[in-house]
Design a protein around this motif. Structure first.
Motif, mmCIF file in Angstrom:
data_model
loop_
_atom_site.group_PDB
_atom_site.id
_atom_site.type_symbol
_atom_site.label_atom_id
_atom_site.label_comp_id
_atom_site.label_asym_id
_atom_site.label_seq_id
_atom_site.Cartn_x
_atom_site.Cartn_y
_atom_site.Cartn_z
ATOM 1 N N SER A 1 96.540 46.543 -11.438
ATOM 2 C CA SER A 1 96.599 48.002 -11.322
ATOM 3 C C SER A 1 97.216 48.645 -12.559
ATOM 4 N N LYS A 2 97.828 47.857 -13.439
ATOM 5 C CA LYS A 2 98.461 48.404 -14.631
ATOM 6 C C LYS A 2 97.545 48.386 -15.854
ATOM 7 N N ALA A 3 96.317 47.981 -15.680
ATOM 8 C CA ALA A 3 95.376 47.909 -16.809
ATOM 9 C C ALA A 3 95.043 49.321 -17.278
ATOM 10 N N PRO A 4 94.917 49.526 -18.584
ATOM 11 C CA PRO A 4 94.622 50.876 -19.090
ATOM 12 C C PRO A 4 93.215 51.305 -18.682
ATOM 13 N N LEU A 5 93.104 52.572 -18.320
ATOM 14 C CA LEU A 5 91.806 53.115 -17.930
ATOM 15 C C LEU A 5 91.089 53.763 -19.102
ATOM 16 N N THR A 6 91.806 54.063 -20.157
ATOM 17 C CA THR A 6 91.183 54.657 -21.335
ATOM 18 C C THR A 6 91.173 53.627 -22.463
ATOM 19 N N PRO A 7 90.150 53.667 -23.306
ATOM 20 C CA PRO A 7 90.102 52.706 -24.408
ATOM 21 C C PRO A 7 91.167 53.021 -25.446
ATOM 22 N N PRO A 8 91.602 52.026 -26.187
ATOM 23 C CA PRO A 8 92.602 52.261 -27.231
ATOM 24 C C PRO A 8 91.995 53.109 -28.353
ATOM 25 N N PRO A 9 92.835 53.730 -29.170
ATOM 26 C CA PRO A 9 92.299 54.561 -30.254
ATOM 27 C C PRO A 9 91.525 53.709 -31.256
ATOM 28 N N VAL A 10 90.521 54.321 -31.857
ATOM 29 C CA VAL A 10 89.694 53.627 -32.828
ATOM 30 C C VAL A 10 90.439 53.557 -34.151
ATOM 31 N N ILE A 11 90.496 52.369 -34.730
ATOM 32 C CA ILE A 11 91.144 52.173 -36.017
ATOM 33 C C ILE A 11 90.055 51.988 -37.059
ATOM 34 N N HIS A 12 89.982 52.913 -38.007
ATOM 35 C CA HIS A 12 88.969 52.830 -39.039
ATOM 36 C C HIS A 12 89.439 51.873 -40.129
ATOM 37 N N ASP A 13 88.590 50.906 -40.470
ATOM 38 C CA ASP A 13 88.976 49.911 -41.462
ATOM 39 C C ASP A 13 88.339 50.165 -42.826
ATOM 40 N N GLY A 14 87.885 51.380 -43.062
ATOM 41 C CA GLY A 14 87.379 51.745 -44.374
ATOM 42 C C GLY A 14 85.897 51.492 -44.571
ATOM 43 N N LEU A 15 85.173 51.116 -43.542
ATOM 44 C CA LEU A 15 83.737 50.877 -43.683
ATOM 45 C C LEU A 15 82.949 52.067 -43.255
ATOM 46 N N LEU B 1 69.629 40.604 -44.946
ATOM 47 C CA LEU B 1 70.427 39.375 -44.881
ATOM 48 C C LEU B 1 71.844 39.589 -45.405
ATOM 49 N N ALA B 2 72.012 40.454 -46.387
ATOM 50 C CA ALA B 2 73.345 40.733 -46.905
ATOM 51 C C ALA B 2 74.185 41.507 -45.897
ATOM 52 N N MET B 3 73.551 42.256 -45.002
ATOM 53 C CA MET B 3 74.281 43.042 -44.014
ATOM 54 C C MET B 3 74.617 42.269 -42.745
ATOM 55 N N VAL B 4 73.964 41.143 -42.505
ATOM 56 C CA VAL B 4 74.163 40.394 -41.262
ATOM 57 C C VAL B 4 75.616 39.980 -41.039
ATOM 58 N N PRO B 5 76.344 39.433 -42.017
ATOM 59 C CA PRO B 5 77.748 39.072 -41.743
ATOM 60 C C PRO B 5 78.596 40.265 -41.309
ATOM 61 N N ALA B 6 78.384 41.431 -41.906
ATOM 62 C CA ALA B 6 79.138 42.615 -41.504
ATOM 63 C C ALA B 6 78.778 43.038 -40.085
ATOM 64 N N TRP B 7 77.488 42.956 -39.735
ATOM 65 C CA TRP B 7 77.089 43.273 -38.365
ATOM 66 C C TRP B 7 77.774 42.340 -37.379
ATOM 67 N N TRP B 8 77.769 41.049 -37.649
ATOM 68 C CA TRP B 8 78.417 40.086 -36.749
ATOM 69 C C TRP B 8 79.903 40.384 -36.619
ATOM 70 N N HIS B 9 80.548 40.717 -37.739
ATOM 71 C CA HIS B 9 81.974 41.020 -37.717
ATOM 72 C C HIS B 9 82.248 42.225 -36.818
ATOM 73 N N HIS B 10 81.465 43.277 -36.962
ATOM 74 C CA HIS B 10 81.677 44.475 -36.154
ATOM 75 C C HIS B 10 81.328 44.244 -34.690
ATOM 76 N N ARG B 11 80.339 43.416 -34.418
ATOM 77 C CA ARG B 11 80.028 43.087 -33.019
ATOM 78 C C ARG B 11 81.164 42.305 -32.375
ATOM 79 N N ARG B 12 81.777 41.382 -33.148
ATOM 80 C CA ARG B 12 82.924 40.633 -32.627
ATOM 81 C C ARG B 12 84.087 41.569 -32.317
ATOM 82 N N ILE B 13 84.366 42.510 -33.220
ATOM 83 C CA ILE B 13 85.446 43.463 -33.001
ATOM 84 C C ILE B 13 85.162 44.315 -31.772
ATOM 85 N N ALA B 14 83.928 44.795 -31.634
ATOM 86 C CA ALA B 14 83.573 45.623 -30.485
ATOM 87 C C ALA B 14 83.685 44.841 -29.183
#
Length: 99
Positions: free
Chosen positions: A85-99, A58-71
């Motif tokens: 046609s100008k949409a990027p074909l590669t995903p943006p770089p991953v930004i690590h937020d310290g977790l 239960l303590a981890m659920v808010p963090a899971w929801w937060h990361h699912r929203r970001i994803a």
């Protein structure tokens, strides 16, 4: 490799079973307002372990929801819209937020 996993599981089961047999004495759990609960020690330990696991999940659920929203947000940003046609074909770089 599978046989080692099953041997480990069997060892763990028998170790816990022996623990339960060795701790079958009755204990008293004293609650508030003079309430008491008499139960074998192994039941009290099992309930405490289960409640600790449930509290941890239960303590981890808010963090899971937060990361699912970001994803989901990042996935929506990387999906090209129809006719764009100008949409990027590669995903943006991953930004690590310290977790």
């Amino acid at each position: 490799m599978s046989i080692f996993i099953w041997l480990f599981r069997a060892f763990l089961f028998f170790a816990l079973f022996a623990f339960a047999l060795n701790n079958s004495e009755e204990v008293v759990v004293r609650w508030f307002f003079g309430r008491e609960w008499h139960s074998p020690l192994v039941i009290v330990v099992l309930i405490a372990f289960g409640m600790g696991c449930a509290l941890g999940v239960l303590a981890m659920v808010p963090a899971w929801w937060h990361h699912r929203r970001i994803a989901a947000h990042r996935t929506a940003q990387t999906q090209p819209e129809e006719g764009d046609s100008k949409a990027p074909l590669t995903p943006p770089p991953v930004i690590h937020d310290g977790l």
